[in-house]
Design a protein around this motif. Structure first.
Motif, mmCIF file in Angstrom:
data_model
loop_
_atom_site.group_PDB
_atom_site.id
_atom_site.type_symbol
_atom_site.label_atom_id
_atom_site.label_comp_id
_atom_site.label_asym_id
_atom_site.label_seq_id
_atom_site.Cartn_x
_atom_site.Cartn_y
_atom_site.Cartn_z
ATOM 1 N N LEU A 1 0.827 -1.207 0.000
ATOM 2 C CA LEU A 1 0.000 0.000 0.000
ATOM 3 C C LEU A 1 0.860 1.255 0.000
ATOM 4 O O LEU A 1 0.531 2.261 -0.643
ATOM 5 C CB LEU A 1 -0.927 0.002 1.221
ATOM 6 C CG LEU A 1 -2.091 -0.992 1.183
ATOM 7 C CD1 LEU A 1 -2.775 -1.068 2.546
ATOM 8 C CD2 LEU A 1 -3.100 -0.598 0.110
ATOM 9 N N LYS B 1 1.818 2.384 -3.492
ATOM 10 C CA LYS B 1 0.782 2.793 -4.447
ATOM 11 C C LYS B 1 0.749 4.309 -4.615
ATOM 12 O O LYS B 1 0.793 5.055 -3.641
ATOM 13 C CB LYS B 1 -0.595 2.306 -3.987
ATOM 14 C CG LYS B 1 -0.822 0.818 -4.194
ATOM 15 C CD LYS B 1 -2.234 0.441 -3.816
ATOM 16 C CE LYS B 1 -2.536 -1.018 -4.102
ATOM 17 N NZ LYS B 1 -2.565 -1.292 -5.562
ATOM 18 N N GLN B 2 0.640 4.754 -5.867
ATOM 19 C CA GLN B 2 0.473 6.173 -6.156
ATOM 20 C C GLN B 2 -0.964 6.490 -6.546
ATOM 21 O O GLN B 2 -1.394 7.637 -6.438
ATOM 22 C CB GLN B 2 1.431 6.605 -7.270
ATOM 23 C CG GLN B 2 2.892 6.564 -6.853
ATOM 24 C CD GLN B 2 3.792 7.300 -7.815
ATOM 25 O OE1 GLN B 2 3.428 7.574 -8.952
ATOM 26 N NE2 GLN B 2 4.992 7.631 -7.363
ATOM 27 N N LEU C 1 -5.027 5.119 -5.992
ATOM 28 C CA LEU C 1 -5.912 4.257 -5.200
ATOM 29 C C LEU C 1 -7.356 4.585 -5.570
ATOM 30 O O LEU C 1 -7.815 5.715 -5.372
ATOM 31 C CB LEU C 1 -5.685 4.489 -3.712
ATOM 32 C CG LEU C 1 -6.171 3.418 -2.724
ATOM 33 C CD1 LEU C 1 -5.591 2.053 -3.059
ATOM 34 C CD2 LEU C 1 -5.809 3.799 -1.298
ATOM 35 N N HIS D 1 -2.164 3.912 5.073
ATOM 36 C CA HIS D 1 -0.944 3.145 4.774
ATOM 37 C C HIS D 1 -0.337 3.523 3.418
ATOM 38 O O HIS D 1 0.784 3.106 3.114
ATOM 39 C CB HIS D 1 -1.245 1.648 4.780
ATOM 40 C CG HIS D 1 -1.603 1.104 6.137
ATOM 41 N ND1 HIS D 1 -0.754 1.195 7.222
ATOM 42 C CD2 HIS D 1 -2.724 0.480 6.583
ATOM 43 C CE1 HIS D 1 -1.329 0.639 8.281
ATOM 44 N NE2 HIS D 1 -2.521 0.207 7.921
ATOM 45 N N ALA D 2 -1.070 4.291 2.625
ATOM 46 C CA ALA D 2 -0.593 4.635 1.279
ATOM 47 C C ALA D 2 0.212 5.930 1.317
ATOM 48 O O ALA D 2 -0.246 6.986 0.872
ATOM 49 C CB ALA D 2 -1.785 4.746 0.334
ATOM 50 N N LEU E 1 0.793 8.082 -2.003
ATOM 51 C CA LEU E 1 -0.392 8.269 -2.839
ATOM 52 C C LEU E 1 -0.418 9.657 -3.486
ATOM 53 O O LEU E 1 -0.093 10.651 -2.856
ATOM 54 C CB LEU E 1 -1.645 8.084 -1.981
ATOM 55 C CG LEU E 1 -2.944 7.737 -2.716
ATOM 56 C CD1 LEU E 1 -2.820 6.423 -3.448
ATOM 57 C CD2 LEU E 1 -4.103 7.690 -1.728
ATOM 58 N N CYS F 1 -0.252 11.055 3.351
ATOM 59 C CA CYS F 1 -0.187 11.321 1.916
ATOM 60 C C CYS F 1 -0.968 12.555 1.481
ATOM 61 O O CYS F 1 -0.786 13.047 0.355
ATOM 62 C CB CYS F 1 -0.711 10.113 1.136
ATOM 63 S SG CYS F 1 -2.467 9.762 1.437
#
Length: 211
Positions: free
Chosen positions: A46, A49-50, A52, A70-71, A74, A101
């Motif tokens: 996670l 990841k950019q 979601l 958790h990203a 992002l 993020c």
């Protein structure tokens, strides 16, 4: 002594790479329950990841805010209304606003989320600094949200206000006056008079207004 299974010997970094390929949040959640190592792998996936998107998934405040938290890297967040009725409320947006993020997000879509109001949108938007695209079409926001966008989003380029019937010319004027990089605005279905739209074009001749 029992031999360790081959998959148990995989390093967390490789597990995270595998989990990044998962498209199902249900499968990702199940993987995180296998063992501590897999749980850490899911968290790291996670974090990589950019983009979601929760389109097509039945999400609520808890599950959505937990995944976004958790990203860390992002850039694009998509939380649209789904056919299963995405149950995101102001409480969820407020929790999401504290994710690490948020300051780096360049794109947010909250399209059709009828459970959100100015309270959640203002809190979320006030913590962004890099936002260039925002879709709040089909929501019940008012000028209060537009004022927050005008104050907090100097890089805003595109905003979708499709069918936002509670915004007025005051909010739109503030938006165009302060978001100097604004290129496109969708105001289809709003109750803003044509005279106001003409004035916006006088303020910003290159602005594309979609009606």
């Amino acid at each position: 002594m029992e031999l360790e299974a081959a998959i148990d010997r995989l390093p967390i970094d490789l597990l995270a790479h595998i989990f990044v390929l998962f498209t199902s949040f249900t499968d990702l959640a199940q993987a995180g329950k296998v063992c501590k190592k897999w749980k850490q792998g899911v968290k790291e996936s996670l974090a990589r990841k950019q983009n979601l998107s929760f389109a097509g998934w039945k999400m609520d405040d808890d599950s959505t805010s937990r995944l976004v938290s958790h990203a860390y890297n992002l850039r694009k967040l998509d939380i649209p209304r789904s056919r299963w009725s995405c149950q995101i409320t102001d409480a969820g947006l407020i929790r999401i606003s504290y994710a690490k993020c948020i300051g780096n997000l360049t794109s947010i879509s909250l399209w059709g989320l009828t459970g959100i109001t100015d309270e959640g949108v203002v809190q979320l938007i006030s913590r962004t600094r890099s936002l260039r695209y925002l879709n709040v079409g089909g929501t019940f926001i008012t000028d209060e949200s537009l004022f927050a966008i005008a104050r907090s989003c100097p890089k805003m380029e595109t905003i979708v206000l499709w069918s936002c019937r509670h915004v007025t010319k005051k909010g739109l004027i503030a938006l165009v006056d302060q978001c100097l990089k604004l290129k496109s605005m969708n105001v289809w279905g709003t109750r803003v008079p044509v005279e106001c739209l003409n004035n916006l074009l006088i303020m910003s001749p290159t602005l594309q207004i979609k009606i």
